[in-house]
Design a protein around this motif. Structure first.
Motif, PDB file in Angstrom:
ATOM      1  N   VAL A  25       0.857  -1.186   0.000  1.00  0.00           N
ATOM      2  CA  VAL A  25       0.000   0.000   0.000  1.00  0.00           C
ATOM      3  C   VAL A  25       0.891   1.234   0.000  1.00  0.00           C
ATOM      4  O   VAL A  25       1.772   1.371   0.847  1.00  0.00           O
ATOM      5  N   THR A  26       0.659   2.112  -0.966  1.00  0.00           N
ATOM      6  CA  THR A  26       1.384   3.379  -0.993  1.00  0.00           C
ATOM      7  C   THR A  26       0.374   4.513  -1.003  1.00  0.00           C
ATOM      8  O   THR A  26      -0.766   4.344  -1.446  1.00  0.00           O
ATOM      9  N   THR A  27       0.791   5.653  -0.505  1.00  0.00           N
ATOM     10  CA  THR A  27      -0.095   6.808  -0.418  1.00  0.00           C
ATOM     11  C   THR A  27       0.614   8.062  -0.924  1.00  0.00           C
ATOM     12  O   THR A  27       1.837   8.086  -1.061  1.00  0.00           O
ATOM     13  N   GLY A  65      -6.649   7.564  -7.468  1.00  0.00           N
ATOM     14  CA  GLY A  65      -6.552   6.682  -6.313  1.00  0.00           C
ATOM     15  C   GLY A  65      -7.831   6.662  -5.513  1.00  0.00           C
ATOM     16  O   GLY A  65      -8.906   6.932  -6.032  1.00  0.00           O
ATOM     17  N   THR A  68      -8.322   7.949   1.748  1.00  0.00           N
ATOM     18  CA  THR A  68      -8.106   7.120   2.934  1.00  0.00           C
ATOM     19  C   THR A  68      -9.102   7.392   4.046  1.00  0.00           C
ATOM     20  O   THR A  68      -9.347   6.531   4.884  1.00  0.00           O
ATOM     21  N   VAL A  78      -4.898  12.414   2.210  1.00  0.00           N
ATOM     22  CA  VAL A  78      -4.041  11.261   1.971  1.00  0.00           C
ATOM     23  C   VAL A  78      -4.803  10.315   1.050  1.00  0.00           C
ATOM     24  O   VAL A  78      -5.947   9.950   1.325  1.00  0.00           O
ATOM     25  N   ILE A  79      -4.156   9.933  -0.041  1.00  0.00           N
ATOM     26  CA  ILE A  79      -4.794   9.123  -1.075  1.00  0.00           C
ATOM     27  C   ILE A  79      -4.036   7.809  -1.245  1.00  0.00           C
ATOM     28  O   ILE A  79      -2.806   7.808  -1.359  1.00  0.00           O
ATOM     29  N   TYR A  80      -4.781   6.683  -1.254  1.00  0.00           N
ATOM     30  CA  TYR A  80      -4.167   5.397  -1.577  1.00  0.00           C
ATOM     31  C   TYR A  80      -3.834   5.379  -3.066  1.00  0.00           C
ATOM     32  O   TYR A  80      -4.691   5.658  -3.903  1.00  0.00           O
TER      33      TYR A  80
END
Length: 113
Positions: A25-27, A65, A68, A78-80
């Motif tokens: 998982v990256t954001t 994305g 979150t 904050v976006i996945y």
């Protein structure tokens, strides 16, 4: 001083958005161009650099994305960017379906279950 000794039952049913740990998982942090709900697919406006919910008429070209959590417009969101997510937990705008976004999400590293 009195004590409440009555037996109480509590329960908690979390609603998980993340579906697995097989994919890292990256954001990223972007400014919200509109109010966002947790699990909302977002698009990136290339001229402003802000993210906003994907609507029915947006298509998938600017898909960026998944939010979150809940964010207000102009907050840092904050976006996945990658990971596995439950499709039925996504916050979709009217007329948008997870099936219509599935292939485009797969192309950017997001997998729906």
């Amino acid at each position: 001083m009195s004590m409440d000794l009555e037996v109480k039952k509590f329960s908690y049913s979390p609603e998980y958005l993340l579906a697995g740990t097989d994919i890292r998982v990256t954001t990223a942090v972007k400014k919200a161009g509109a109010d966002l709900k947790v699990g909302a697919p977002v698009k990136l406006d290339s001229s402003t650099g802000k993210v906003s919910p994907v609507g029915k008429s947006d298509g998938v070209a600017a898909l960026y994305g998944i939010a979150t959590e809940d964010f207000k417009a102009d907050e840092e969101a904050v976006i996945y960017l990658t990971g596995e997510f439950f499709a039925d937990r996504m916050a979709l705008e009217t007329g948008v379906t997870a099936a219509s976004l599935e292939v485009a999400f797969r192309n950017i590293g997001i997998f729906l279950k």
